[in-house]
Design a protein around this motif. Structure first.
Motif, PDB file in Angstrom:
ATOM      1  N   LEU A 322       0.830  -1.207   0.000  1.00  0.00           N
ATOM      2  CA  LEU A 322       0.000   0.000   0.000  1.00  0.00           C
ATOM      3  C   LEU A 322       0.865   1.258   0.000  1.00  0.00           C
ATOM      4  CD1 LEU A 322      -2.576  -1.161   2.707  1.00  0.00           C
ATOM      5  CD2 LEU A 322      -2.976  -0.992   0.228  1.00  0.00           C
ATOM      6  N   ARG A 323       2.022   1.180   0.582  1.00  0.00           N
ATOM      7  CA  ARG A 323       2.913   2.340   0.611  1.00  0.00           C
ATOM      8  C   ARG A 323       3.960   2.259  -0.502  1.00  0.00           C
ATOM      9  NH1 ARG A 323       6.186   5.245  -0.428  1.00  0.00           N
ATOM     10  NH2 ARG A 323       7.571   6.488   0.897  1.00  0.00           N
ATOM     11  N   GLU A 324       4.528   1.066  -0.643  1.00  0.00           N
ATOM     12  CA  GLU A 324       5.700   0.946  -1.514  1.00  0.00           C
ATOM     13  C   GLU A 324       5.371   1.132  -2.996  1.00  0.00           C
ATOM     14  OE1 GLU A 324       8.865  -1.724  -0.051  1.00  0.00           O
ATOM     15  OE2 GLU A 324       8.489  -2.765  -1.938  1.00  0.00           O
ATOM     16  N   GLY A 372       5.162   9.602   2.160  1.00  0.00           N
ATOM     17  CA  GLY A 372       6.549   9.804   2.575  1.00  0.00           C
ATOM     18  C   GLY A 372       6.907   9.165   3.884  1.00  0.00           C
ATOM     19  N   HIS A 373       8.130   9.478   4.284  1.00  0.00           N
ATOM     20  CA  HIS A 373       8.748   8.885   5.465  1.00  0.00           C
ATOM     21  C   HIS A 373       8.525   9.867   6.619  1.00  0.00           C
ATOM     22  CE1 HIS A 373      10.617   6.454   2.328  1.00  0.00           C
ATOM     23  NE2 HIS A 373      11.066   7.571   1.766  1.00  0.00           N
ATOM     24  N   VAL A 374       7.348   9.780   7.238  1.00  0.00           N
ATOM     25  CA  VAL A 374       6.966  10.792   8.231  1.00  0.00           C
ATOM     26  C   VAL A 374       7.921  10.786   9.424  1.00  0.00           C
ATOM     27  CG1 VAL A 374       5.181   9.239   9.159  1.00  0.00           C
ATOM     28  CG2 VAL A 374       5.076  11.648   9.688  1.00  0.00           C
ATOM     29  N   LEU A 379       8.665  14.234   3.014  1.00  0.00           N
ATOM     30  CA  LEU A 379       7.424  14.062   2.241  1.00  0.00           C
ATOM     31  C   LEU A 379       7.760  14.026   0.746  1.00  0.00           C
ATOM     32  CD1 LEU A 379       4.287  13.949   2.673  1.00  0.00           C
ATOM     33  CD2 LEU A 379       4.260  16.387   2.094  1.00  0.00           C
ATOM     34  N   HIS A 380       7.118  13.110   0.024  1.00  0.00           N
ATOM     35  CA  HIS A 380       7.257  13.057  -1.435  1.00  0.00           C
ATOM     36  C   HIS A 380       6.007  13.679  -2.048  1.00  0.00           C
ATOM     37  CE1 HIS A 380      10.803  10.746  -0.970  1.00  0.00           C
ATOM     38  NE2 HIS A 380      10.202   9.671  -0.515  1.00  0.00           N
ATOM     39  N   ILE A 381       6.194  14.831  -2.671  1.00  0.00           N
ATOM     40  CA  ILE A 381       5.061  15.527  -3.289  1.00  0.00           C
ATOM     41  C   ILE A 381       5.148  15.259  -4.787  1.00  0.00           C
ATOM     42  CG2 ILE A 381       3.974  17.773  -3.660  1.00  0.00           C
ATOM     43  CD1 ILE A 381       5.363  18.665  -0.997  1.00  0.00           C
ATOM     44  N   ALA A 410      15.410  15.801   0.359  1.00  0.00           N
ATOM     45  CA  ALA A 410      15.583  15.018   1.583  1.00  0.00           C
ATOM     46  C   ALA A 410      16.464  13.809   1.348  1.00  0.00           C
ATOM     47  CB  ALA A 410      14.222  14.580   2.108  1.00  0.00           C
ATOM     48  N   GLU A 411      16.196  13.056   0.244  1.00  0.00           N
ATOM     49  CA  GLU A 411      16.935  11.800   0.060  1.00  0.00           C
ATOM     50  C   GLU A 411      17.256  11.498  -1.399  1.00  0.00           C
ATOM     51  OE1 GLU A 411      14.553   8.495   1.488  1.00  0.00           O
ATOM     52  OE2 GLU A 411      12.943   8.904   0.062  1.00  0.00           O
ATOM     53  N   HIS A 412      16.609  12.131  -2.367  1.00  0.00           N
ATOM     54  CA  HIS A 412      16.866  11.785  -3.772  1.00  0.00           C
ATOM     55  C   HIS A 412      18.040  12.547  -4.365  1.00  0.00           C
ATOM     56  CE1 HIS A 412      12.343  10.506  -4.238  1.00  0.00           C
ATOM     57  NE2 HIS A 412      13.040   9.683  -3.497  1.00  0.00           N
ATOM     58  N   GLY A 413      18.398  13.681  -3.769  1.00  0.00           N
ATOM     59  CA  GLY A 413      19.505  14.474  -4.300  1.00  0.00           C
ATOM     60  C   GLY A 413      19.006  15.675  -5.093  1.00  0.00           C
TER      61      GLY A 413
HETATM   62 ZN    ZN Z   1      11.294   7.939  -0.236  1.00  0.00          ZN
END
Ligand code: ZN
Ligand code: FAD
Ligand code: MLT
Length: 455
Positions: A322-324, A372-374, A379-381, A410-413
């Motif tokens: 559901l999330r992935e 996202g990773h709360v 958050l992934h918008i 946050a994490e993708h660069g």
């Molecule tokens: Zn992520």
């Protein structure tokens, strides 16, 4: 000149590993989202660090840019050529070796996939401590180059936190290494830490030594429905404070769940539908953490009709889908603009609530799906609708993030997607310090031109 370079590259890696035909190059030239693409002069697939060194020297002599590429799952356009560069694919350098069972450490080739390293670690009674949906394709080299995060950062930190040692090739062909590397090592500058998150702009990473984490045998996942983002964020923070077993804290919304049910044919977690959902994974090595989780849910007074709990592998997998699978269903809906951002915990719910209005103020027809990773304020918008090159909604979201005191990546660069925002986020002095490092390591700008810095 380019013919001479291609001939030199063929001589270094062999004809089979120097791809110049457009159909053979194609999958290396477009990114995972299909938003970013460009033609490569050639795709070269070296088999060793010394071949990487000779490729870099040949390209630098010819003044041709080099785009390092692992699994090509990056989401900011940094792994594909902008036009005329050589793509250096690390996928052949995928050996998993020297796994020290006692210390819980392993040295892997940059091209090894996360899934392969996870399997090797588990077979030895350890875990990598990093997990993300692209595990079957994303490589350890690419993950280190982006300092990838994923779903377990709340417990184990991002890739940089797992880094013990490395081998990398500089643009002049020098091979630098610190292997095996030690958990405590204060011998001057932390060059491995510098390469983590450098997005292929400073050197080509060829090996990584990872510090593994103890195996967590007992795992339980639950999904909880909430009336709004503020309640979900408050619950997440309460669980993080009260439960040492927390391994993941993830948020998604009913709009995302709709798409998952439609495109991925996964059933809703429970009959009731709520605006926001929190996925929690708890895990422990010695004892089942389920009772602790259930007690914590009771203390939160969550409504029984809005909770699904699974301790068996199949049930956990179903809830994680559901999330992935959000990333995949965004692609099924169009070519998403992916805005991976973080804000202080106290502003997270506000970002969730305000993101869509910020997007529609820039483009009234655009759709916004967030997840996202709360647990990390990340958050992934995802914005669907605007043309790939139309950056109006990207700008609106990133403006809001800075207003809330957050980070534009946050994490993708930064990749190529956010180069215009680096100075706004980090400030001119800090970016000048970064540029000084870039100038020292890659004075002619051969490595990943166009990534991280505006020309
Ligand atoms: Zn992520
Ligand atoms: P690539 O995409 O090939 O490259 C990424 C960047 O690293 C490029 O700038 C490239 O030039 C550089 N690079 C690659 N290899 C090297 C090397 N050996 N040396 C130097 N530079 C190199 N990311 C997260 O952080 N968290 C997530 O939860 C997450 N989930 C994802 C889920 C899906 C379904 C997908 C498609 C992507 C997800 N990502 C996530 C993004 C992506 O998987 C990560 O950024 C990952 O680290 C990229 O690894 P890669 O091997 O595919 O690198
Ligand atoms: C995720 O958390 O699902 C990934 O970072 C990928 C995405 O942003 O879609």
């Amino acid at each position: 000149m380019t013919d001479v370079l291609v001939a030199a590259l063929r001589a270094i890696v062999g004809d089979d590993h120097c791809l110049t035909d457009p159909p053979l190059r194609a999958s290396y030239e477009t990114d995972w989202t299909r938003r970013f693409h460009g033609n490569a002069l050639a795709v070269v697939r070296p088999g060793s660090a010394s071949e990487v060194a000779r490729v870099l020297v040949a390209c630098a002599d010819a003044g041709v840019g080099v785009v390092s590429q692992g699994g090509n799952t990056g989401l900011v356009g940094g792994s594909v050529p902008r036009g005329g560069e050589v793509v250096l694919s690390l996928l052949r350098m995928n050996v998993i070796g020297d796994l020290d069972r006692t210390a819980g450490e392993v040295t892997v080739g940059a091209g090894a996939t996360l899934a392969a390293v996870q399997a090797a670690a588990q077979a030895a009674g350890w875990e990598v401590g990093v997990d993300l949906g692209a595990r079957d394709s994303a490589t350890i080299g690419g993950m280190m180059a982006t300092n990838a995060g994923g779903v377990n950062v709340v417990r184990h930190g991002p890739m940089r936190a797992r880094l013990l040692g490395f081998e990398a090739v500089r643009v002049d062909g020098a091979i630098i290494r610190r292997l095996p590397g030690m958990p405590k090592d204060n011998t001057g500058y932390d060059l491995g830490g510098l390469l983590a998150g450098s997005e292929g702009t400073l050197a080509v990473i060829t090996k990584v030594r990872l510090r593994l984490v103890p195996r967590l045998r007992y795992r339980t996942v639950c999904v909880i429905g909430f009336a709004d983002a503020a309640s979900a964020v408050a619950a997440a923070s309460e669980l993080r404070r009260g439960l040492a077993s927390v391994l993941a804290l993830e948020l998604f919304t009913d709009a995302g769940l709709d798409l998952i049910m439609r495109h991925a044919s996964v059933a809703a977690p429970f009959t009731a539908r709520t605006p926001v959902y929190l996925l929690v994974e708890v895990a422990a090595g010695e004892a089942d953490p389920t009772d602790g989780l259930l007690e914590a849910l009771e203390a939160l007074a969550v409504d029984d009709s809005s909770v699904a709990v699974a301790a068996d592998a199949a049930g956990r997998h179903r809830l994680w889908q559901l999330r992935e699978r959000h990333t995949e269903v965004m692609n099924a809906e169009g070519v998403p603009h992916k805005l991976d951002v973080s804000v202080p915990a106290a502003r997270y719910a506000e970002l969730v609530e305000r993101a869509h209005a910020a997007v529609t103020a820039a483009d009234s027809t655009a759709r916004t799906i967030v997840y996202g990773h709360v647990g990390d304020g990340n958050l992934h918008i995802n914005v669907l609708g605007p043309a790939p090159e139309d950056e109006a909604t990207d700008d609106a979201v990133l403006e809001l993030v800075l207003e809330l005191g957050g980070s534009v990546s946050a994490e993708h660069g930064i990749g190529v997607a956010k180069v215009g925002w680096l100075v706004r986020d980090r400030g001119a002095e800090t970016v000048a310090a970064m540029r000084a490092i870039k100038a020292a390591w890659d004075p002619a700008g051969i490595l990943n031109p166009g990534v991280l810095f505006e020309d």
